[in-house]
Design an enzyme around this catalytic site. Structure first.
Site, PDB file in Angstrom:
ATOM      1  N   ASN A  23       1.039  -1.226   0.019  1.00  0.00           N
ATOM      2  CA  ASN A  23      -0.131   0.086  -0.002  1.00  0.00           C
ATOM      3  C   ASN A  23       0.984   1.272  -0.069  1.00  0.00           C
ATOM      4  O   ASN A  23       0.300   2.217  -0.191  1.00  0.00           O
ATOM      5  CB  ASN A  23      -0.815  -0.045   0.942  1.00  0.00           C
ATOM      6  CG  ASN A  23      -1.992  -0.866   0.967  1.00  0.00           C
ATOM      7  OD1 ASN A  23      -2.246  -1.531  -0.072  1.00  0.00           O
ATOM      8  ND2 ASN A  23      -2.739  -1.360   2.003  1.00  0.00           N
ATOM      9  N   CYS A 117     -16.581  -3.336  -5.033  1.00  0.00           N
ATOM     10  CA  CYS A 117     -15.474  -3.976  -4.191  1.00  0.00           C
ATOM     11  C   CYS A 117     -16.321  -4.783  -3.339  1.00  0.00           C
ATOM     12  O   CYS A 117     -17.226  -4.770  -3.007  1.00  0.00           O
ATOM     13  CB  CYS A 117     -14.507  -2.931  -3.712  1.00  0.00           C
ATOM     14  SG  CYS A 117     -13.491  -3.692  -2.726  1.00  0.00           S
ATOM     15  N   ARG A 122     -16.730   1.866  -0.523  1.00  0.00           N
ATOM     16  CA  ARG A 122     -15.489   2.613  -0.948  1.00  0.00           C
ATOM     17  C   ARG A 122     -15.786   3.763  -1.928  1.00  0.00           C
ATOM     18  O   ARG A 122     -15.155   3.855  -3.013  1.00  0.00           O
ATOM     19  CB  ARG A 122     -14.378   1.468  -1.371  1.00  0.00           C
ATOM     20  CG  ARG A 122     -14.194   0.245  -0.525  1.00  0.00           C
ATOM     21  CD  ARG A 122     -13.338  -0.306  -0.930  1.00  0.00           C
ATOM     22  NE  ARG A 122     -11.836   0.110  -0.876  1.00  0.00           N
ATOM     23  CZ  ARG A 122     -10.790  -0.759  -0.821  1.00  0.00           C
ATOM     24  NH1 ARG A 122     -10.865  -1.819  -1.435  1.00  0.00           N
ATOM     25  NH2 ARG A 122      -9.410   0.034  -0.609  1.00  0.00           N
ATOM     26  N   ASP A 305      -7.022  -4.206   7.808  1.00  0.00           N
ATOM     27  CA  ASP A 305      -6.417  -4.778   7.092  1.00  0.00           C
ATOM     28  C   ASP A 305      -5.864  -6.142   7.540  1.00  0.00           C
ATOM     29  O   ASP A 305      -5.273  -7.210   7.057  1.00  0.00           O
ATOM     30  CB  ASP A 305      -5.317  -4.380   6.308  1.00  0.00           C
ATOM     31  CG  ASP A 305      -5.766  -3.542   5.030  1.00  0.00           C
ATOM     32  OD1 ASP A 305      -6.963  -3.723   4.732  1.00  0.00           O
ATOM     33  OD2 ASP A 305      -5.095  -2.834   4.525  1.00  0.00           O
ATOM     34  N   ARG A 397      -2.755 -10.728  -4.763  1.00  0.00           N
ATOM     35  CA  ARG A 397      -2.777  -9.222  -5.249  1.00  0.00           C
ATOM     36  C   ARG A 397      -1.723  -8.677  -4.404  1.00  0.00           C
ATOM     37  O   ARG A 397      -1.096  -7.562  -4.549  1.00  0.00           O
ATOM     38  CB  ARG A 397      -4.125  -8.902  -5.265  1.00  0.00           C
ATOM     39  CG  ARG A 397      -5.111  -9.088  -6.039  1.00  0.00           C
ATOM     40  CD  ARG A 397      -6.228  -8.546  -5.802  1.00  0.00           C
ATOM     41  NE  ARG A 397      -6.115  -7.157  -5.550  1.00  0.00           N
ATOM     42  CZ  ARG A 397      -6.967  -6.200  -5.254  1.00  0.00           C
ATOM     43  NH1 ARG A 397      -8.359  -6.675  -5.084  1.00  0.00           N
ATOM     44  NH2 ARG A 397      -6.984  -4.744  -4.825  1.00  0.00           N
TER      45      ARG A 397
HETATM   46  N1  EPU Z   1     -14.202   6.915   2.231  1.00  0.00           N
HETATM   47  C1  EPU Z   1     -15.338   7.524   1.841  1.00  0.00           C
HETATM   48  N2  EPU Z   1     -15.130   8.708   0.875  1.00  0.00           N
HETATM   49  C2  EPU Z   1     -13.939   8.724   0.172  1.00  0.00           C
HETATM   50  C3  EPU Z   1     -12.926   7.899   0.780  1.00  0.00           C
HETATM   51  C4  EPU Z   1     -12.982   6.754   1.595  1.00  0.00           C
HETATM   52  O1  EPU Z   1     -16.686   7.541   2.395  1.00  0.00           O
HETATM   53  O2  EPU Z   1     -13.602   9.588  -0.683  1.00  0.00           O
HETATM   54  C5  EPU Z   1     -14.776   5.695   2.995  1.00  0.00           C
HETATM   55  C6  EPU Z   1     -14.344   4.394   2.497  1.00  0.00           C
HETATM   56  O3  EPU Z   1     -15.630   3.839   1.947  1.00  0.00           O
HETATM   57  C7  EPU Z   1     -14.049   3.555   3.662  1.00  0.00           C
HETATM   58  C8  EPU Z   1     -13.209   4.337   4.373  1.00  0.00           C
HETATM   59  O4  EPU Z   1     -13.632   5.754   4.113  1.00  0.00           O
HETATM   60  O5  EPU Z   1     -15.248   3.224   4.326  1.00  0.00           O
HETATM   61  C9  EPU Z   1     -11.831   4.313   4.650  1.00  0.00           C
HETATM   62  O6  EPU Z   1     -11.162   4.281   3.253  1.00  0.00           O
HETATM   63  P1  EPU Z   1      -9.861   4.769   2.803  1.00  0.00           P
HETATM   64  O7  EPU Z   1     -10.005   5.595   1.596  1.00  0.00           O
HETATM   65  O8  EPU Z   1      -9.089   5.128   3.913  1.00  0.00           O
HETATM   66  O9  EPU Z   1      -8.984   3.362   2.254  1.00  0.00           O
HETATM   67  P2  EPU Z   1      -8.607   3.200   0.781  1.00  0.00           P
HETATM   68  O10 EPU Z   1      -7.639   4.317   0.495  1.00  0.00           O
HETATM   69  O11 EPU Z   1      -9.550   2.780  -0.279  1.00  0.00           O
HETATM   70  C10 EPU Z   1      -6.267   1.771   1.962  1.00  0.00           C
HETATM   71  C11 EPU Z   1      -5.891   0.653   1.524  1.00  0.00           C
HETATM   72  C12 EPU Z   1      -6.814  -0.653   1.988  1.00  0.00           C
HETATM   73  C13 EPU Z   1      -7.080  -0.364   3.579  1.00  0.00           C
HETATM   74  C14 EPU Z   1      -7.651   1.033   3.684  1.00  0.00           C
HETATM   75  C15 EPU Z   1      -7.747   1.432   5.395  1.00  0.00           C
HETATM   76  C16 EPU Z   1      -4.737   0.956  -0.539  1.00  0.00           C
HETATM   77  C17 EPU Z   1      -4.529   0.662  -2.084  1.00  0.00           C
HETATM   78  N3  EPU Z   1      -5.658   0.346  -0.027  1.00  0.00           N
HETATM   79  O12 EPU Z   1      -7.604   1.973   0.966  1.00  0.00           O
HETATM   80  O13 EPU Z   1      -6.113  -1.799   1.928  1.00  0.00           O
HETATM   81  O14 EPU Z   1      -7.931  -1.242   4.001  1.00  0.00           O
HETATM   82  O15 EPU Z   1      -6.684   2.056   2.990  1.00  0.00           O
HETATM   83  O16 EPU Z   1      -6.647   1.374   5.813  1.00  0.00           O
HETATM   84  O17 EPU Z   1      -3.895   1.497   0.027  1.00  0.00           O
HETATM   85  C18 EPU Z   1      -5.843  -4.039   1.422  1.00  0.00           C
HETATM   86  O18 EPU Z   1      -4.681  -3.717   1.357  1.00  0.00           O
HETATM   87  O19 EPU Z   1      -6.250  -5.262   1.531  1.00  0.00           O
HETATM   88  C19 EPU Z   1      -6.674  -3.044   1.523  1.00  0.00           C
HETATM   89  C20 EPU Z   1      -7.977  -2.905   1.265  1.00  0.00           C
END
Ligand code: EPU
Length: 430
Positions: A23, A117, A122, A305, A397
């Site tokens: 990540n 997803c 998300r 995670d 992945r």
């Molecule tokens: N959210 C919103 N609006 C937004 C963005 C996020 O409502 O504009 C909500 C999401 O729906 C979710 C929460 O906020 O319920 C957290 O989302 P976040 O944006 O923090 O997560 P992400 O960036 O989509 C990354 C990791 C995830 C990890 C999360 C939380 C990457 C590529 N993915 O996702 O990793 O679970 O942060 O730490 O960095 C994994 O590696 O298996 C994985 C899912």
């Protein structure tokens, strides 16, 4: 179709080398497009998601050279296309990092929006809010998202949710905007800090990453760099919980113990022995482990995670544990599979109530997503008898050589591609 064949019941014992953080690698790859000079990245995990991003970068004209399995050299001077579509890109969330990176450098980008997803809806409203605050206009049509601006101008942005993805996307765009951006309620995860450090090594001016207020002074241009990605906190945690669930003794090497604190604390709380050194953590478990309460939270809280992995471990501990998922709304789907292996778990809304059992039994199970897939592998390693884990493409992945690393710890696990190979494995493992 590839599957893992597993014969469970052996404690995992030994040392395992942890790779670079997926990540962190994903946004760092996207950010490599933000300079026309050459970027060298070390400790790049060789997993499906990073390889998809590298392929997409070549697709728009970036030159990518693999120096060795974990070192990549890139040059994006000849990027000619700001339109990124494709089936594989559509399947990974991180494709949206290209939006922030290309918007920053070229002031325009169109990127395919990821589909539905498995762990929750998300949303990306906070990313869009950030881009707009910097002066971009954003349109979504036919499954593509376009962000464009005449000029990007720094701004004061407050995130409604401390989103990792939105923080990273805004950091990238703001790094090349005019003037100063203040980002409040920013995500504090180690991979956010790593991305900020990477951008700073290219000449960006970002301060406060790792706290909830990040200040970015936009610069005109970014330059060449050589950078090493941080170790993967989640890969390390997965092996630590696998050790505890199988009542083994495992040392994860090449880690930053501070990033693992919420994980180590839970291991100690349920009765495991944990030792930390500068760059390693060792866990040893035997006999009956205790119960605990867990709520997933943003860093430095317990990571979402690691939620499926801790549920699998607590399912084999004494007493009743309660695990509440507060980040994603649909991250307990794997529990059905775990119940088929003998777990006693009830899910009510976003909470799992876990009554520990003394053993799981092997079964044929499907990996519903990356982390849940890894957790089900742990369950199969701890279980009595044989299991087959399907849909391992999800696990691949984000985990490099997962089965090979487990084999080195004494696990009986093989990747098989046919009934014949499965039968051979069954004969070999008795
Ligand atoms: N959210 C919103 N609006 C937004 C963005 C996020 O409502 O504009 C909500 C999401 O729906 C979710 C929460 O906020 O319920 C957290 O989302 P976040 O944006 O923090 O997560 P992400 O960036 O989509 C990354 C990791 C995830 C990890 C999360 C939380 C990457 C590529 N993915 O996702 O990793 O679970 O942060 O730490 O960095 C994994 O590696 O298996 C994985 C899912």
């Amino acid at each position: 179709m590839e599957q893992y064949a597993i014969s469970g019941g052996n404690p995992l014992v030994g040392e395992v080398e942890i790779g670079g953080a997926k990540n962190a690698a994903l946004p760092i790859l996207a950010a490599s497009l933000m300079t026309d000079e050459t970027v060298l990245i070390e400790n790049m995990p060789d997993v499906r998601d990073t390889n998809i991003l590298l392929g997409a970068m070549e697709g728009i004209g970036a030159h990518v050279e693999r120096i060795d399995r974990h070192t990549v050299k890139m040059n994006a001077a000849l990027v000619h296309d700001l339109y990124m579509d494709g089936d594989s890109l559509r399947k990974i969330r991180a494709s949206y990092y290209f939006l922030g990176a290309l918007l920053g450098r070229f002031k325009k980008a169109t990127v395919v929006l990821p589909g539905g997803c498995d762990i929750g809806c998300r949303a990306i409203d906070q990313h869009i809010k950030g881009f707009k605050a910097l002066g971009a206009s954003v349109q979504i049509s036919h499954g593509m998202i376009t962000a464009s601006a005449e000029r990007l101008v720094g701004s004061h942005i407050y995130l409604d949710i401390a989103s990792v993805g939105a923080t990273i996307n805004i950091l990238m765009a703001a790094a090349l905007a005019e003037g100063r951006t203040i980002l409040e309620n920013a995500a504090k995860e180690p991979h956010v800090v790593d991305l900020a450090n990477f951008l700073n090594s290219m000449g960006a001016d970002i301060k406060g990453a790792g706290t909830d207020v990040i200040r970015i002074r936009g610069v005109e241009k970014l330059h060449r760099t050589e950078y090493t990605i941080i170790p993967d906190q989640i890969e390390a945690g997965t092996f630590l919980f696998a050790a505890a669930a199988t009542r083994g003794d495992v040392t994860v090497k090449n880690v930053i113990p501070k990033h693992l604190e919420s994980i180590s604390a839970k291991l100690v709380e349920i009765g495991c022995q944990v030792w930390e050194s500068d760059d390693a953590v060792r866990v040893a478990a035997s006999g009956e482990l205790g119960h605990t309460y867990v709520k997933t939270l943003a860093y430095p809280g317990f990571p979402t995670d690691m939620q499926p992995q801790i549920v699998v471990m607590l399912g084999l501990s004494g007493g009743t544990s309660i695990v509440t998922e507060s980040i994603f709304e649909n991250r307990f789907r794997y529990v059905e599979e775990l119940i088929r292996m003998g777990a006693n778990i009830k899910v009510e809304g976003n909470t799992a109530i876990i009554d520990g059992v003394s053993r799981y039994t092997g079964a044929s199970i499907n990996a519903p997503d990356l982390r849940a897939g890894a957790a089900l592998v742990i369950a199969a390693l701890a279980a009595e008898g044989s299991s087959v884990v399907d849909d391992i493409r999800y696990i691949e992945r984000g985990y490099e050589d997962f089965h090979l690393k487990l084999q080195k710890l004494g696990a009986k696990i093989e990747k098989v591609q046919s009934e014949r190979e499965l039968r051979k494995f069954a004969l070999k493992t008795g």
